[in-house]
Enzyme design. Structure first.
Site, PDB file in Angstrom:
ATOM      1  NE  ARG A 111      -3.726   0.413   2.034  1.00 20.05           N
ATOM      2  CZ  ARG A 111      -4.824   0.371   2.322  1.00 20.05           C
ATOM      3  NH1 ARG A 111      -5.326   1.131   2.908  1.00 20.05           N
ATOM      4  NH2 ARG A 111      -5.751  -0.007   1.543  1.00 20.05           N
ATOM      5  CG  HIS A 138      -8.304  -0.218  -3.168  1.00 28.16           C
ATOM      6  ND1 HIS A 138      -7.675  -1.428  -2.359  1.00 28.16           N
ATOM      7  CD2 HIS A 138      -8.796   0.842  -1.731  1.00 28.16           C
ATOM      8  CE1 HIS A 138      -7.612  -1.063  -1.407  1.00 28.16           C
ATOM      9  NE2 HIS A 138      -8.318  -0.439  -1.282  1.00 28.16           N
ATOM     10  CD  GLN A 141     -13.172  -1.838  -1.185  1.00 30.45           C
ATOM     11  OE1 GLN A 141     -12.045  -1.847  -0.202  1.00 30.45           O
ATOM     12  NE2 GLN A 141     -14.211  -2.481  -1.330  1.00 30.45           N
ATOM     13  CG  ASP A 233     -13.981   6.508  -0.779  1.00 28.81           C
ATOM     14  OD1 ASP A 233     -13.311   6.382   0.635  1.00 28.81           O
ATOM     15  OD2 ASP A 233     -12.624   6.774  -1.523  1.00 28.81           O
ATOM     16  CB  CYS A 273     -13.988   0.880   0.003  1.00 26.07           C
ATOM     17  SG  CYS A 273     -13.798   2.976   0.019  1.00 26.07           S
ATOM     18  NE  ARG A 301     -10.582  -5.129   0.373  1.00 29.14           N
ATOM     19  CZ  ARG A 301      -9.400  -4.238   0.690  1.00 29.14           C
ATOM     20  NH1 ARG A 301     -10.192  -3.358   1.066  1.00 29.14           N
ATOM     21  NH2 ARG A 301      -8.534  -4.618   0.411  1.00 29.14           N
TER      22      ARG A 301
END
Ligand code: CP
Ligand code: NVA
Length: 314
Positions: A111, A138, A141, A233, A273, A301
Site C-alpha cells: 500500500r 484499489h 477492493q 468514498d 469501501c 475482502r
C-alpha cells in the site's frame, strides 16, 4: 477446485486494467467457493509454507487484516512491514527492496502513494506484487465490491452502479471492474475532481467489449436516477489531508443522504469501501439503513484476497 485460472499464476495484480473479463469472473467464482469452504469450516491450505510480505506506507484496517487472516487460513504466513520500520523509510530504494524481499517471500503486497512506485516494485521483484491501494488504484477492493453486488443482486451485467464523490483510486478501480463485467457505471463528482482520463478511457475500451456504459457527470441527482447500487468514498483520501477543509466545502452537494437516495430504485444497495465519515460523504441514515451492505462488503475482502492469493501463488 477447478476454478483456479492458470493464466494468473505468477502474475502481478497492480490494476484490473490488466485482467480480462474472464479472469475477473474466475476470481469472483473462486472467492465464492472459498467463502463457502470457510463458512462450512472446511480446511483448505494450498499455500502451506508460503509467505506474503505486506508493506504499508499508509494506515489500513481491512486490507491488512484480511490479507493476514487470508494467508493464515490458506496455510501460509503474512509479514506486516510498516515502511517506517524498514530501511525503505531511510532511503533504501524500492528496486533494492524488491530484489531483497524476493529472496525471502513468495509474494509482496504493498500500500503506497504514487502508482509508479508499485510499478517499479513489480519491475524489480521476481515474485508477484499485489496492489493494496495506491493513489490511483484499489483493485482488491473493487473485486470485493463486485462479489458483494453479485451476492445481493444475483447478476452483474446490466446493473446500474452510481459512484458519487471523488474521482479517486476507489472510483478508478470500480469503473474498470464495472466495465469489464458489463455493469453500467456513472461517476458523479465535482468539477475538477473527475477520475483520471486514462482510467475513463480504459473503462470505455472495456465497455466496448461487454456492452456496458461509462459516464462521468457533475449532477449527482440525475446520476442516481434508477440506480441499483450507490457507492461513495471519503472526500479526503490518505495523503490529501492538507486539502480537507476545501474538500469539505466542494463535496457538500455530493453527500449521499436520504434525499439523494430517493432517486434510486426502491431496492437500491449502498456500498462504501470504508472507513466512512458519517455526516460527510454519507449520512448515518443511509449507511446504517437496511439498504447498506458495507459490512458484508468489508467481509468479502477476506474471500477475495484468498482467491487472489490462491490464483497468483498456488
Ligand atoms: N477499504 C480499505 O481498503 O480499508 P483499509 O484502509 O482499512 O484497508
Ligand atoms: N480513497 C481512500 C480509500 C481508503 C480505503 C483513500 O485512498 O484514502
Amino acid at each position: 477446485m477447478n476454478t483456479i485460472l492458470t493464466s494468473l499464476k505468477g502474475k502481478d495484480l497492480l490494476t484490473l486494467v490488466d485482467l480480462s473479463s474472464e479472469e475477473i469472473h474466475h476470481l469472483l467464482t473462486l472467492a465464492s467457493e472459498l467463502k463457502q469452504k470457510q463458512l462450512s469450516k472446511e480446511a483448505y491450505k494450498p499455500l502451506t509454507g508460503k509467505t506474503l510480505a505486506m508493506i504499508f506506507e499508509k494506515p489500513s484496517t481491512r486490507t491488512r487484516v484480511s490479507f493476514e487472516v487470508g494467508m493464515a487460513q490458506l496455510g501460509g504466513h503474512a509479514l506486516y512491514l510498516n515502511s517506517n520500520d524498514l530501511q525503505l523509510g531511510r532511503g533504501e530504494t524500492i528496486a533494492d527492496t524488491a530484489r531483497v524481499l524476493s529472496q525471502y517471500v513468495d509474494a509482496i503486497m504493498i500500500r503506497t502513494f504514487a502508482h509508479s512506485k508499485i510499478e517499479e516494485l513489480a519491475q524489480y521483484a521476481s515474485v508477484p506484487v499485489i496492489n493494496g491501494l495506491t493513489d490511483d488504484d484499489h483493485p482488491c477492493q473493487a473485486l470485493a465490491d463486485l462479489l458483494t453486488i453479485y451476492e445481493v443482486k444475483k447478476k452483474l451485467k446490466g446493473i446500474k452502479l452510481v459512484y458519487v464523490g471523488d474521482g479517486n483510486n476507489v472510483a478508478h478501480a470500480l469503473m474498470i471492474a464495472a466495465a469489464k463485467v458489463g455493469m453500467d457505471c456513472v461517476v458523479a463528482c465535482p468539477v475538477g475532481y473527475e477520475p483520471k482520463g486514462e482510467y475513463v478511457n480504459a473503462a470505455l475500451l472495456a465497455a466496448e467489449q461487454t456492452g456496458a456504459t461509462v459516464k462521468v457527470t457533475h449532477d449527482p441527482v440525475e446520476a442516481v436516477q434508477d440506480a441499483d447500487v450507490i457507492y461513495t468514498d471519503v472526500w479526503t483520501s490518505m495523503g490529501q489531508e492538507q486539502e480537507s477543509k476545501q474538500r469539505l466545502a466542494v463535496f457538500q452537494p455530493f453527500q449521499v443522504n436520504e434525499q439523494l437516495v430517493e432517486q434510486a430504485k426502491e431496492d437500491y444497495m449502498f456500498l462504501h469501501c470504508l472507513p466512512a465519515h458519517r455526516g460527510e460523504e454519507v449520512t448515518a441514515g443511509v449507511i446504517d439503513s437496511t439498504h447498506s451492505y458495507v459490512f458484508e462488503q468489508a467481509g468479502n475482502r477476506l474471500h477475495v484476497q484468498k482467491a487472489i492469493l490462491t490464483s497468483l501463488l498456488s
